[in-house]
Design a protein around this motif. Structure first.
Motif, mmCIF file in Angstrom:
data_model
loop_
_atom_site.group_PDB
_atom_site.id
_atom_site.type_symbol
_atom_site.label_atom_id
_atom_site.label_comp_id
_atom_site.label_asym_id
_atom_site.label_seq_id
_atom_site.Cartn_x
_atom_site.Cartn_y
_atom_site.Cartn_z
ATOM 1 N N ALA A 132 0.824 -1.209 0.000
ATOM 2 C CA ALA A 132 0.000 0.000 0.000
ATOM 3 C C ALA A 132 0.859 1.259 0.000
ATOM 4 N N VAL A 133 1.943 1.246 0.765
ATOM 5 C CA VAL A 133 2.838 2.406 0.787
ATOM 6 C C VAL A 133 3.483 2.616 -0.583
ATOM 7 N N GLY A 134 3.900 1.531 -1.222
ATOM 8 C CA GLY A 134 4.470 1.662 -2.558
ATOM 9 C C GLY A 134 3.493 2.269 -3.540
ATOM 10 N N ILE A 135 2.241 1.829 -3.490
ATOM 11 C CA ILE A 135 1.222 2.398 -4.379
ATOM 12 C C ILE A 135 0.965 3.852 -4.040
ATOM 13 N N GLY A 136 0.906 4.169 -2.745
ATOM 14 C CA GLY A 136 0.697 5.556 -2.345
ATOM 15 C C GLY A 136 1.822 6.474 -2.790
ATOM 16 N N LEU A 137 3.065 6.018 -2.695
ATOM 17 C CA LEU A 137 4.198 6.840 -3.139
ATOM 18 C C LEU A 137 4.226 6.973 -4.656
ATOM 19 N N MET A 138 3.775 5.952 -5.363
ATOM 20 C CA MET A 138 3.650 6.081 -6.819
ATOM 21 C C MET A 138 2.665 7.188 -7.176
#
Length: 368
Positions: free
Chosen positions: A268-274
């Motif tokens: 989820a953090v990776g998607i949010g940072l994307m």
């Protein structure tokens, strides 16, 4: 006053329409959500995989099973030959229900005695289990009425015995509340990380951040860790509320749930940072987060079974981290699963987390 309000409205519309990304947000998400809602969000139960455990070789048992085979909603996926084969079919989700006919079914009917039929249902999703039970009841009632008419019975001959595994009372709360753990963790994590870089750009502090001694990787880690911590605390709080307030049983391993939460938060953090790396303003970051949230929730099995979706939509769910975490959290709560039982959910979640973090890192460096 009305003129000033009208002028402000014109200015806001012009500001949105002049921005390419804002125009996409206005057009793309409604179309995507329309397709997702139209094809994926359905409460109709059109696919009920079931198994048969028939201990009776008589013609009455064959007639009853023929009623299930002739129904469009039921698809037989297995034939059980012994009691020990039932549990793996239900545990793995291969069969939603098992029809068990005893060895004296036909004999009891011919003697005008009650003939019990057992239907074992997967009760983890109480809504689906209730619908499947109603469908099975209708088939048995139809068989009862026809048999009673043909053999001059004064009452229906068969008796239905139902056992709902993992959720004996079919309480929807036991199904929904564990899913809320995944839902709110995803919402909070995306909002925290999805607005972080965009906020720096909008406030004009992003350039100041770049001239500090911090490397891009350190900046990215500094943006990711708060989201992981906040999401983890949010998830832990909801788990405690689910257990102590809503009285949802927690039968599994805390380690299994913690490992699943960590992998889910990384994804989820990776998607949010994307999203945040692509967004210029906080508004774009917010809209981008909700653009991902709505399809992710619908395509996760949170409310509607994935098996009822079209095959193309089912294939899309494999890229959704919430799909795997829902299986983990519900398995730990209701089934008593441990780490060894959930490896087939951990490794896809780990791959999604690795890919999303790598993509976020690349986008972050590219945008710099």
């Amino acid at each position: 006053m009305l003129a000033r309000i009208w002028a402000l409205m014109i200015k806001e519309f012009l500001a949105i329409l002049r921005d390419k990304k804002s125009r996409f947000v206005l057009i793309g998400p409604p179309l995507i959500q329309l397709l997702v809602f139209g094809y994926a969000a359905t409460f109709d139960l059109s696919h009920i995989p079931y198994a048969v455990y028939n201990e009776d070789s008589g013609f009455a048992a064959r007639e009853l099973l023929g009623e299930f085979q002739g129904s469009r909603a039921f698809q037989q996926v297995a034939t059980v030959t012994r009691q020990g084969q039932i549990a793996p079919l239900i545990n793995t989700g291969k069969a939603l229900l098992v029809v068990h006919i005893g060895p004296h079914f036909t004999e009891d009917l011919l003697r005008h005695q009650p003939a019990p039929v057992q239907v074992i249902i997967d009760g983890r999703n109480s809504n689906t289990a209730t619908l499947a039970m109603n469908y099975a009841n209708s088939i048995l009632l139809r068989f009862d009425q026809r048999w009673a008419a043909q053999h001059h019975w004064g009452r229906p001959p068969a008796e239905l015995q139902v056992r709902s595994w993992f959720n004996p009372n079919l309480l929807s709360r036991w199904f929904i509340v564990p899913g809320i753990v995944a839902l709110l963790m995803l919402v909070v994590t995306l909002l925290v990380t999805g607005l972080s870089v965009a906020r720096e750009r909008e406030q004009g502090t992003f350039d100041q951040l770049l001239v500090t001694p911090l490397t891009p990787g350190e900046i990215l880690a500094g943006k990711a860790l708060p989201g992981i911590l906040i999401g983890g605390l949010e998830g832990a709080f909801i788990v405690l509320v689910a257990v102590f307030w809503f009285q949802v049983p927690f039968l599994g391993s805390i380690l299994a749930l913690g490992l699943g939460m960590l992998l889910f938060l990384l994804a989820a953090v990776g998607i949010g940072l994307m999203i945040s790396s692509l967004a210029v303003t906080q508004q774009q970051g917010l809209l981008g987060a909700f653009l991902f949230l709505v399809p992710a929730i619908i395509l996760s099995g949170f409310a509607t079974p994935i098996a009822n979706m079209p095959e193309l939509v089912q294939d899309l769910t494999y890229a959704n981290p919430m799909r795997y975490f829902l299986v983990i959290v519900r398995g730990v709560f209701l089934q008593g699963d441990g780490v060894s039982n959930l490896w087939n959910q951990y490794w896809p979640l780990a791959i999604i987390a690795l890919f999303s973090m790598a993509a976020a890192s690349w986008l972050f460096r590219h945008r710099i």
